[in-house]
Design an enzyme around this catalytic site. Structure first.
Site, short mmCIF file in Angstrom:
data_model
loop_
_atom_site.label_atom_id
_atom_site.label_comp_id
_atom_site.label_asym_id
_atom_site.label_seq_id
_atom_site.Cartn_x
_atom_site.Cartn_y
_atom_site.Cartn_z
N ARG A 47 0.83 -1.21 0.00
CA ARG A 47 0.00 0.00 0.00
C ARG A 47 0.86 1.25 0.00
O ARG A 47 1.93 1.28 0.61
CB ARG A 47 -0.84 0.06 1.27
CG ARG A 47 -1.97 -0.89 1.36
CD ARG A 47 -3.07 -0.34 2.27
NE ARG A 47 -2.66 -0.10 3.63
CZ ARG A 47 -2.59 -1.03 4.58
NH1 ARG A 47 -2.88 -2.27 4.29
NH2 ARG A 47 -2.25 -0.71 5.79
N SER A 115 6.81 -5.40 7.50
CA SER A 115 6.24 -6.39 8.42
C SER A 115 7.11 -7.63 8.60
O SER A 115 6.61 -8.75 8.55
CB SER A 115 4.86 -6.81 7.92
OG SER A 115 4.19 -5.75 7.31
N ASP A 168 4.95 -3.22 11.28
CA ASP A 168 3.52 -2.92 11.14
C ASP A 168 2.80 -2.85 12.49
O ASP A 168 1.92 -2.01 12.68
CB ASP A 168 2.83 -3.90 10.18
CG ASP A 168 3.08 -5.36 10.50
OD1 ASP A 168 3.96 -5.64 11.35
OD2 ASP A 168 2.41 -6.22 9.91
MG MG Z 1 -0.64 -6.41 7.61
#
Ligand code: MG
Ligand code: ADP
Length: 437
Positions: A47, A115, A168
């Site tokens: 994203r 992440s 994250d």
């Molecule tokens: Mg995630």
């Protein structure tokens, strides 16, 4: 969990729980101003987002988000290819801003949500310890993730500074704290699972001497790697682990998160079909690892039709098992239930472990002596996000049920689990603001 947390904080390598320092000593409080970007590399999605902050809590203006699946070949290619893809996406995103935008031409700042486990050197730098989930790019491990991104941005001619490199979970905690200052921990349960929380700096023995103005620091637990002989491990877990690209790693994650639940169910059904006449024949498709994705497993589990039509349809679609008798459909639902219930309860137990470590589980800590219900319990908020928790309602239901059961209702009513939609992305932009130059 609390015991392993202590061990991981005491020394490097003291526990399978890495308890990583994040150098985030202050969480956003609502005074942040300006326009910031975040790039979010999750387990399955990527994203780009931009937020405008006008200095008043709750008035984050998230004006653009662009989400796309990470092309699978990039998960195992080279770091240059991966980071060029990320930088290109940002470049396109910025190009769309056009001239009419109100964005100043001064240097842009961004937060990078990454992440995967990173050993941070500062809030804006850190080296990759290992890949998890489906990622495996050999030449990346040991390299500075922020520097790789910064170089890729330069290759694309972008004048953007990587102000924060953020796990994250830490992004989730940042957004949770922005909206509600009682937020002390954050959990992600999506493709993988992880948690972070706010710790007292004097409790982080391994960072001896390091001081922060707030006296606190966010610790990224990397709880997916938690291990204990008390975990209710079955032969299915043992086989899944042994056949995985990272055996003996991420043991907790492999029992809890979305990447694995469907495959545990597949393994159970395969064994049942080999040892009984449940489906008459053993479909060869049952032997294909990861062919049953967790969202489809959830759809079978949550099939409310009287004849379990959806279960039959999915078994046919995924495993090519025709005409599943009602009895077998019911058994499949039961298997999904057992696997998900165990996962949710383990996650709940993990959350209680964190609360215990920071004295928020109502046990009264060292003061003791008083009964649990007498102990004054402070309002405690745990931020949570991730597709498994937010899209699989029976999972979240079981998680809450287990929290109530473990904590007792008197204590549990002070513990609020709050979903922070897109928190890891927006929270990272907030951290870029907090740590902007
Ligand atoms: Mg995630
Ligand atoms: P990521 O972990 O890649 O950052 P998400 O937090 O969105 O992404 O989580 C996606 C994961 O959540 C999927 O891999 C899947 O395992 C799980 N998931 C998504 N939707 C559902 C659903 N309806 N039911 C069960 N699990 C789901």
């Amino acid at each position: 969990m609390a015991v392993e947390m202590h061990a991981g904080l005491a020394s490097e390598g003291g526990s399978k729980l890495k308890m990583l320092l994040t150098f985030v000593d202050n969480l956003p409080n609502g005074t942040e101003r300006g326009t910031y970007y975040a790039l979010h590399l999750g387990g399955t999605n990527f994203r780009v987002l931009r937020v405008h902050l006008n200095g008043q809590r709750s008035s984050i203006f998230e004006d653009e988000v662009e989400r796309q699946p990470i092309p699978e070949h990039l998960m195992t290619s080279t770091s240059e290819e991966l980071f060029d893809f990320i930088a290109s996406s940002l470049k396109e995103f910025i190009a769309k801003e056009g001239d009419g935008s109100n964005i100043s031409t001064s240097r842009r700042e961004l937060g990078f949500t990454f992440s995967f486990p990173v050993k941070q050197m500062s809030v804006s730098s850190g080296i990759l310890i290992k890949w998890t989930k489906a990622f495996s790019i050999v030449n990346m491990v040991g390299r500075d993730v922020a520097a790789c991104l910064q170089e890729a941005l330069a290759r694309k001619g972008l004048d953007v500074r990587v102000a924060a490199l953020v796990n994250d979970t830490v992004g989730t905690l940042a957004l949770g704290h922005y909206h509600d200052p009682d937020t002390v921990a954050a959990i992600i349960i999506g493709t993988g699972t992880n948690a972070c929380y706010l710790e007292r700096i004097d409790a982080i023995i391994k960072c001896q001497g390091l001081l922060t103005a707030s006296g606190r620091m966010v610790v990224n637990m990397e709880w997916g790697n938690f291990w204990s002989s008390h975990l209710p491990r079955t032969s299915y877990d043992i086989d899944l682990d042994a056949e995985s690209p990272n055996p003996n790693d991420q043991g907790f994650e492999k029992m809890i998160s979305g990447m694995y639940l469907g495959d545990i169910v597949r393994r159970v059904i395969l064994r049942m079909s080999m040892e009984s006449d449940m489906f008459e024949l053993v479909s060869p498709k049952l032997k294909i690892p990861f062919i049953l994705r967790t969202p489809l497993m959830a759809a079978m589990h949550e099939d409310n039709s009287p004849d379990l039509r959806e279960v039959a349809r999915i078994l046919k679609e995924v495993f090519e098992i025709p005409e599943v008798p009602m009895k077998a459909r019911k058994i499949v639902v039961k298997v999904c239930d057992v696997v998900t219930r165990r996962a949710a309860r383990l996650a709940a137990a993990g959350i209680v472990g964190i609360l215990k470590k920071i004295g928020r589980d109502g046990s009264g800590g060292i003061t003791g002596g008083r009964s649990r219900s007498d102990t004054k319990m402070r309002r405690t908020v745990v931020a949570i996000e991730g597709g498994l928790y937010s899209s699989y309602s029976l999972f979240s239901e079981y998680l809450h049920e287990a929290l109530n059961e473990i904590l007792g209702e008197d204590i549990a009513k002070h513990v609020i689990i709050k979903v922070t939609e897109d928190g890891s992305g927006i929270g990272t932009a907030l951290l870029a603001a907090s740590f902007s130059s």
